[in-house]
Design an enzyme around this catalytic site. Structure first.
Site, PDB file in Angstrom:
ATOM      1  N   HIS A 122      -3.804  13.964   0.501  1.00 23.18           N
ATOM      2  CA  HIS A 122      -4.104  13.058   1.622  1.00 23.18           C
ATOM      3  C   HIS A 122      -3.006  13.125   2.682  1.00 23.18           C
ATOM      4  O   HIS A 122      -3.298  13.276   3.870  1.00 23.18           O
ATOM      5  CB  HIS A 122      -4.256  11.617   1.106  1.00 23.18           C
ATOM      6  N   GLU A 139     -10.636   3.895   2.946  1.00 23.26           N
ATOM      7  CA  GLU A 139      -9.654   4.618   2.132  1.00 23.26           C
ATOM      8  C   GLU A 139      -9.953   4.264   0.682  1.00 23.26           C
ATOM      9  O   GLU A 139      -9.808   3.111   0.271  1.00 23.26           O
ATOM     10  CB  GLU A 139      -8.218   4.241   2.507  1.00 23.26           C
ATOM     11  N   GLU A 190     -10.378  12.414   6.957  1.00 24.64           N
ATOM     12  CA  GLU A 190     -10.218  13.753   6.373  1.00 24.64           C
ATOM     13  C   GLU A 190     -11.556  14.471   6.220  1.00 24.64           C
ATOM     14  O   GLU A 190     -11.642  15.677   6.477  1.00 24.64           O
ATOM     15  CB  GLU A 190      -9.562  13.641   4.999  1.00 24.64           C
ATOM     16  N   ARG A 244      -8.755   3.581  12.800  1.00 25.26           N
ATOM     17  CA  ARG A 244      -7.811   4.664  13.117  1.00 25.26           C
ATOM     18  C   ARG A 244      -7.306   4.617  14.547  1.00 25.26           C
ATOM     19  O   ARG A 244      -6.170   5.034  14.812  1.00 25.26           O
ATOM     20  CB  ARG A 244      -8.461   6.021  12.864  1.00 25.26           C
ATOM     21  N   ASP A 295       0.852  -1.187   0.000  1.00 24.23           N
ATOM     22  CA  ASP A 295       0.000   0.000   0.000  1.00 24.23           C
ATOM     23  C   ASP A 295       0.889   1.239   0.000  1.00 24.23           C
ATOM     24  O   ASP A 295       1.769   1.371   0.858  1.00 24.23           O
ATOM     25  CB  ASP A 295      -0.885  -0.025   1.249  1.00 24.23           C
ATOM     26  N   THR A 304      -9.289  -5.789   3.285  1.00 22.64           N
ATOM     27  CA  THR A 304      -9.058  -4.854   2.182  1.00 22.64           C
ATOM     28  C   THR A 304      -9.945  -5.354   1.043  1.00 22.64           C
ATOM     29  O   THR A 304      -9.794  -6.492   0.607  1.00 22.64           O
ATOM     30  CB  THR A 304      -7.585  -4.887   1.726  1.00 22.64           C
ATOM     31  N   LYS A 313      -5.127  -2.189   9.819  1.00 25.20           N
ATOM     32  CA  LYS A 313      -5.421  -2.345   8.390  1.00 25.20           C
ATOM     33  C   LYS A 313      -5.678  -3.803   8.002  1.00 25.20           C
ATOM     34  O   LYS A 313      -6.318  -4.055   6.974  1.00 25.20           O
ATOM     35  CB  LYS A 313      -4.195  -1.888   7.567  1.00 25.20           C
ATOM     36  N   THR A 373      -4.736   6.364  -0.223  1.00 22.98           N
ATOM     37  CA  THR A 373      -5.971   7.134  -0.299  1.00 22.98           C
ATOM     38  C   THR A 373      -5.872   8.228  -1.351  1.00 22.98           C
ATOM     39  O   THR A 373      -4.896   8.975  -1.395  1.00 22.98           O
ATOM     40  CB  THR A 373      -6.251   7.791   1.067  1.00 22.98           C
ATOM     41  N   GLN A 394      -4.763   1.740  14.752  1.00 22.16           N
ATOM     42  CA  GLN A 394      -3.584   2.186  13.996  1.00 22.16           C
ATOM     43  C   GLN A 394      -2.760   3.218  14.778  1.00 22.16           C
ATOM     44  O   GLN A 394      -1.534   3.151  14.825  1.00 22.16           O
ATOM     45  CB  GLN A 394      -4.064   2.770  12.661  1.00 22.16           C
TER      46      GLN A 394
END
Lengths: 392, 392
Positions: free
Chosen positions: B128, B189, B348, B227, B121, B247, B243, B334, B230
């Site tokens: 971003h 994302e 964001e 988040r 990734d 996915t 993560k 992202t 993470q």
């Protein structure tokens, strides 16, 4: 204590590869396809023809180019196959059948034993993490705030896990500040690797007490690292090209059962970890490691000094619901003990000095031994690699 | 400009899945094994029987459960197969042979199209990376020192890449300070993913101009992120459990040739990147993305605003000699544009507010369109997933 079994295989009794060891690997002879074998003494037992002759229902798994099919059969089959192989090599009536299928190690090529699914690398040695913290952040706290709460880990590159003996080309890349060229700080990391046999389901964590249901065995592992490339790239998303050029593993996967006599209490954890990490049950493995550079032993890291246990690493890896697959490999992170002559990387051994790192042509071998169930010691497979000059 | 070809497939001409698109996927019908198909209009063309009837020498690659065998055939075969499929769907004499093998989309199940080898990734959007820097480090420089020198990236978990439509179980884990429970900051994302067809050799970098020799096609990609998990785990080794729980990728892989009309100059790079990154040749893709939550479009990130190009990411990934394999997947990171309504993550969009994140039961769909070679627009496959409550 059980009476140790005695093998009829010439030279095997009392060696590091006696019948209390019996690691699996993938071998080939000239002009033949790679297939599964088991090591005993200085021989490889070619399992496929013996299993076919004895009409073993899983005989097909030995005809594969990796251990994955065998490993996917699960714990019960793993234990049954081990009992069957032990019988073959210890009972005289089997000798006539088996002996023609013992191939001297000198006559075979050994291959990467596992088709690696995902590769995860942990950071489970407190002494290593503390040393690295002191080298890179001399004025700060050596350990970061999360370190004693969870086994810190990250994903590495499965596609560049290579068999012991594969040459390691010095990587080229960006260095701090945006310079470019061959890495000037090529390092080793002496680790232990854990290979998953039995897969788990997405969404369901693997509890720490199910470790032996999922983990098939262990390998020696050298997580080659380019410290200059790593230093420039790793903030904020972690190591990438500083690690992804090669990770070497031993050609032999030692089944978990061969390490039954090697479990020891780890040094202890403070603060007490969360319940999913099995506080108070942190068993490690009493495995001695030697780092050999160009024939000289330069360090002797002891695995029994690790902070986080193998079962805790697996429980953490899956606590978010991530599944594991047959062939997943997770490394312990660099094994460093408390003493200066027990450090697991050249970064620590040379305490950051430029001259401590590897030169082209250097050959590094990692050796591992552990107490065997027969009263002596067993060896994991050696992990070796020679540094080749950068290309281009 | 070429005269656009016209298809005889009912409803396909002028749609987002006209014959200038023709993405590949893996589908099954009740009671049958998954196999390779190509989408045209609202149908899947079952390629295996048609290829067998026409005695195509690679017909076996369509009988597989993934696109990997097709992709491993390389660029020349990829282009030949595309010409062959285009002929089948545009030439009237072929209609009698082909039409019985068009299956309505409503009659099939779509599967993960690729057996993912390694998943990487990246973090290639300046907008971003700047937004994230401002949210997490309001008093520091928004971009870190390495960001404009190299495409920052890291390895993710290949084993938890799932097909669009797979439910996403809210992950549980450690939160900042060592708390434990279901993630309270579950995010999306919106990314573009690149799928490698042709492998490379260990020790030999893939130059940026060899992008189309190695990359088979693109997928839509949602890199679900927790988040809070993470934030606690990621220093110093990067994102891991925040993560690795899931996915999602689109069920269709759009071949690179279908995007021939979509290449555009990216905004420009300052400082000029190193030669291996092909300075001055940074071509991106003019792909429009929509993030849809519970039926409402909440953002429209434009891929043409990315900083690092797809070819630069591949060149960087391999500059240290790391090899790529068939089935490797790398995400762009992202996609966020310069405007507030072009942001690619809820972090964001809500600027760090707790209420911005996903609730149980929320359904997220990512939609992607691009200019087609026929003069209209083509769509990539949608990427959708519904959040299920945490387990246990």
């Amino acid at each position: 204590m059980k009476t140790p079994l005695t093998t009829w295989v010439p030279g095997a009794a009392g060696s590091h590869f006696d019948v209390d060891n019996l690691p699996y690997g993938v071998f080939s002879q000239p002009g033949e396809e790679p297939r599964v074998g088991v090591r005993v003494g200085d021989f490889v037992l070619d399992l496929a023809p013996v299993a076919a002759a004895e009409m073993l229902d899983v005989h097909h798994v030995f005809e594969e180019r990796s251990l994955n099919a065998l490993m996917a059969e699960g714990r019960t089959v793993r234990e049954s196959v081990r009992r069957w192989v032990t019988g073959l090599l210890t009972e005289d009536p089997e000798r006539d059948l088996v002996e023609p299928h013992l191939v001297p190690l000198t006559d075979v090529t050994l291959h990467l034993p596992v088709e690696v699914a995902d590769y995860v690398d942990f950071y489970a040695s407190e002494h290593h993490a503390t040393n690295v913290g002191r080298i890179f952040r001399p004025d700060g706290e050596a350990l970061l705030p999360n370190w004693k709460h969870l086994p810190v880990g990250y994903h590495g590159r499965a596609g560049t896990v290579v068999a012991s003996g594969t040459p390691v080309v010095r990587p080229t890349g960006q260095r701090p500040g945006g310079g470019f060229g061959p890495s000037a700080r090529l390092d080793v990391e002496a680790e232990l690797g854990f290979v998953v046999g039995t897969a788990s389901e997405l969404g369901t964590p693997v509890p720490y007490h199910a470790f032996a249901d999922h983990v098939f065995g262990v390998v020696g592992l050298n997580d080659w690292s380019a410290r200059d490339i790593q230093a420039w790239e790793y903030v904020p998303l972690g190591p990438f090209l500083g690690k992804s050029f090669a990770t070497s593993v031993s050609p032999w996967v030692t089944p978990i059962e061969a390490l039954d006599a090697a479990w020891v209490d780890l040094p202890g954890q403070d603060p007490e970890p969360l319940p999913y990490l099995g506080p108070g049950e942190t068993k490690g493995l009493d495995i001695d490691v030697e780092i050999v550079v160009n024939g000289d032993v330069i360090s002797r890291p002891p695995y029994r000094t690790m902070y986080w246990s193998p079962a805790q690493m697996l429980a953490h890896l899956t606590v978010n619901g991530a599944s594991v697959r047959t062939g997943d490999l997770y490394g312990s992170g660099t094994i460093s003990g408390p003493e200066p002559d027990q450090r697991g990387s050249l970064l620590e051994i040379g305490w950051g000095e430029e001259t401590a790192f590897l030169a082209d042509g250097d050959e590094v071998t990692l050796r591992y031994t552990a107490p065997g169930t027969g009263g002596g010691r067993i060896a994991l497979g050696d992990v070796t690699g020679r540094v080749e000059p950068a290309r281009g």
